[in-house]
Scaffold this motif. Structure first.
Motif, short mmCIF file in Angstrom:
data_model
loop_
_atom_site.label_atom_id
_atom_site.label_comp_id
_atom_site.label_asym_id
_atom_site.label_seq_id
_atom_site.Cartn_x
_atom_site.Cartn_y
_atom_site.Cartn_z
N LYS A 257 4.70 -13.49 -16.22
CA LYS A 257 3.69 -12.58 -15.69
C LYS A 257 3.36 -12.92 -14.24
O LYS A 257 3.21 -12.03 -13.40
N THR A 258 3.26 -14.21 -13.95
CA THR A 258 2.98 -14.63 -12.56
C THR A 258 4.12 -14.23 -11.64
O THR A 258 3.89 -13.70 -10.54
N ALA A 259 5.36 -14.46 -12.08
CA ALA A 259 6.53 -14.10 -11.28
C ALA A 259 6.58 -12.59 -11.06
O ALA A 259 6.87 -12.12 -9.95
N PHE A 260 6.29 -11.85 -12.11
CA PHE A 260 6.30 -10.39 -11.99
C PHE A 260 5.19 -9.92 -11.05
O PHE A 260 5.36 -8.95 -10.32
N GLY A 261 4.06 -10.63 -11.05
CA GLY A 261 2.97 -10.30 -10.14
C GLY A 261 3.41 -10.39 -8.69
O GLY A 261 3.08 -9.53 -7.87
N TRP A 262 4.19 -11.43 -8.35
CA TRP A 262 4.70 -11.57 -6.98
C TRP A 262 5.67 -10.43 -6.65
O TRP A 262 5.67 -9.91 -5.53
N PHE A 263 6.47 -10.03 -7.63
CA PHE A 263 7.40 -8.92 -7.43
C PHE A 263 6.64 -7.62 -7.15
O PHE A 263 6.99 -6.86 -6.24
N VAL A 264 5.59 -7.37 -7.92
CA VAL A 264 4.77 -6.17 -7.73
C VAL A 264 4.08 -6.21 -6.36
O VAL A 264 3.97 -5.17 -5.68
N LEU A 265 3.63 -7.39 -5.95
CA LEU A 265 3.00 -7.54 -4.63
C LEU A 265 3.98 -7.14 -3.51
O LEU A 265 3.62 -6.38 -2.60
N ILE A 266 5.20 -7.64 -3.60
CA ILE A 266 6.22 -7.31 -2.61
C ILE A 266 6.52 -5.81 -2.62
O ILE A 266 6.66 -5.17 -1.57
N MET A 267 6.62 -5.24 -3.82
CA MET A 267 6.88 -3.80 -3.96
C MET A 267 5.76 -2.97 -3.33
O MET A 267 6.01 -1.97 -2.65
N GLY A 268 4.52 -3.38 -3.56
CA GLY A 268 3.38 -2.66 -3.00
C GLY A 268 3.40 -2.67 -1.48
O GLY A 268 3.17 -1.64 -0.83
N ILE A 269 3.70 -3.84 -0.90
CA ILE A 269 3.79 -3.96 0.56
C ILE A 269 4.94 -3.11 1.09
O ILE A 269 4.81 -2.43 2.12
N TYR A 270 6.07 -3.12 0.35
CA TYR A 270 7.23 -2.32 0.77
C TYR A 270 6.91 -0.83 0.77
O TYR A 270 7.29 -0.11 1.71
N ILE A 271 6.20 -0.35 -0.25
CA ILE A 271 5.85 1.08 -0.33
C ILE A 271 4.97 1.47 0.85
O ILE A 271 5.17 2.52 1.49
N ILE A 272 3.98 0.63 1.16
CA ILE A 272 3.10 0.93 2.31
C ILE A 272 3.92 0.99 3.60
O ILE A 272 3.78 1.94 4.39
N TYR A 273 4.81 0.02 3.79
CA TYR A 273 5.66 0.01 5.00
C TYR A 273 6.54 1.24 5.05
O TYR A 273 6.63 1.91 6.09
N LYS A 274 7.20 1.56 3.94
CA LYS A 274 8.15 2.67 3.90
C LYS A 274 7.44 4.01 4.15
O LYS A 274 7.92 4.85 4.91
N GLU A 275 6.28 4.22 3.52
CA GLU A 275 5.58 5.49 3.66
C GLU A 275 4.98 5.66 5.05
O GLU A 275 5.02 6.76 5.63
N VAL A 276 4.43 4.60 5.61
CA VAL A 276 3.79 4.70 6.93
C VAL A 276 4.82 4.84 8.04
O VAL A 276 4.58 5.51 9.05
N SER A 277 6.00 4.21 7.85
CA SER A 277 7.02 4.22 8.91
C SER A 277 7.91 5.45 8.87
O SER A 277 8.73 5.65 9.76
#
Length: 266
Positions: A245-265
């Motif tokens: 669950k902790t490892a998956f949490g880090w994966f979700v964190l990275i995904m969330g940051i990626y979505i913000i970057y992708k959508e804004v850029s």
């Protein structure tokens, strides 16, 4: 079948796999997979996500019911305001949002952009919850009690949230059941699956009247996800769910940051 289609169905398997392994979190992947791997419109993706999440959670909930792990009274108290909120959100709020919300210079904030950014923020909140991974078990021996006003309020908030982003909201439901209804953690996880299933599928009904549903694709994608949850339940016997669950949490964190970057850029 193209490569992105294959990746999309691999993602469907992963959704169920994560749900089976850690009892939640898999649904947070559904919208990104549908949008980025399968190129669906975010509004359609959040609608399809409700069906995928609801059906997959229902399979897990039925299994828990037979094991006597579901607290039906708590589920009903929580689910009624949640399902009303999610249905109204999908049937009336989402269609009422204008295609273009506002613009700042040349930067246009569209309905699709707003939905994806809001979804990314929810992913960040969920990831922090999973990374911290503090599951308090000290309620296990205490009698179940009900803070009705707070449970109804929490149910309504989670219902609106589910309606907007198409995620199950287990990371909000489980703490609410533990803290507000004082359920033991294992019962809270089991009960949350039933709540997620009911409100997600009710929310999807709100979309049926507004969208043309590709049932062949939706049922095939959901079937793969259901297979994933059975594999996850089996693997759960051999894998430490807390560390995962902790490892998956880090994966979700990275995904969330990626979505913000992708959508804004874009």
């Amino acid at each position: 079948m193209e490569l992105m289609d294959v990746l999309g169905y691999v993602g469907a398997l992963l959704i169920g796999l994560v749900l089976g392994l850690i009892g939640g979190g898999g649904s947070i992947l559904t919208v990104p997979i549908l949008v980025y791997a399968l190129s669906l419109n975010p509004v359609v993706a959040t609608a399809y996500s409700l069906f995928v999440v609801g059906t997959t959670a229902l399979v897990g909930a039925v299994r828990n019911i037979f094991k006597g792990m579901v607290d039906f009274k708590t589920a009903i108290i929580f689910a009624i305001p949640a399902l009303i909120a999610v249905y109204l959100t999908r049937a009336y709020l989402i269609p009422a949002i204008p295609v273009q919300l506002f613009s700042v210079g040349t930067f246009i904030v569209s309905k699709n952009l707003a939905i994806m950014l809001f979804f990314a923020i929810i992913m960040l909140v969920a990831s922090i919850s999973m990374i911290r991974n503090k599951r308090n078990e000290h309620h296990d021996d205490k009698e179940v009690s009900y803070n009705y006003p707070l449970i109804v309020l929490e149910g309504s908030v989670v219902g609106v949230l589910t309606g907007v982003v198409g995620a199950g909201g287990g990371f909000l439901i489980i703490p609410a059941l533990v803290l507000l209804a004082r359920l033991p953690m294992k019962k809270a996880v089991a009960t949350s699956l039933l709540i997620i299933a009911i409100k997600s599928l009710i929310g999807f009904i709100g979309d049926v009247q507004n969208l043309d549903i590709d049932w062949l694709f939706l049922l095939s994608f959901t079937s793969v996800s259901v297979v994933g949850i059975f594999i996850g339940i089996w693997l759960n016997k051999f894998i430490d769910g807390k560390r995962l669950k902790t490892a998956f949490g880090w994966f979700v964190l990275i995904m969330g940051i990626y979505i913000i970057y992708k959508e804004v850029s874009m």
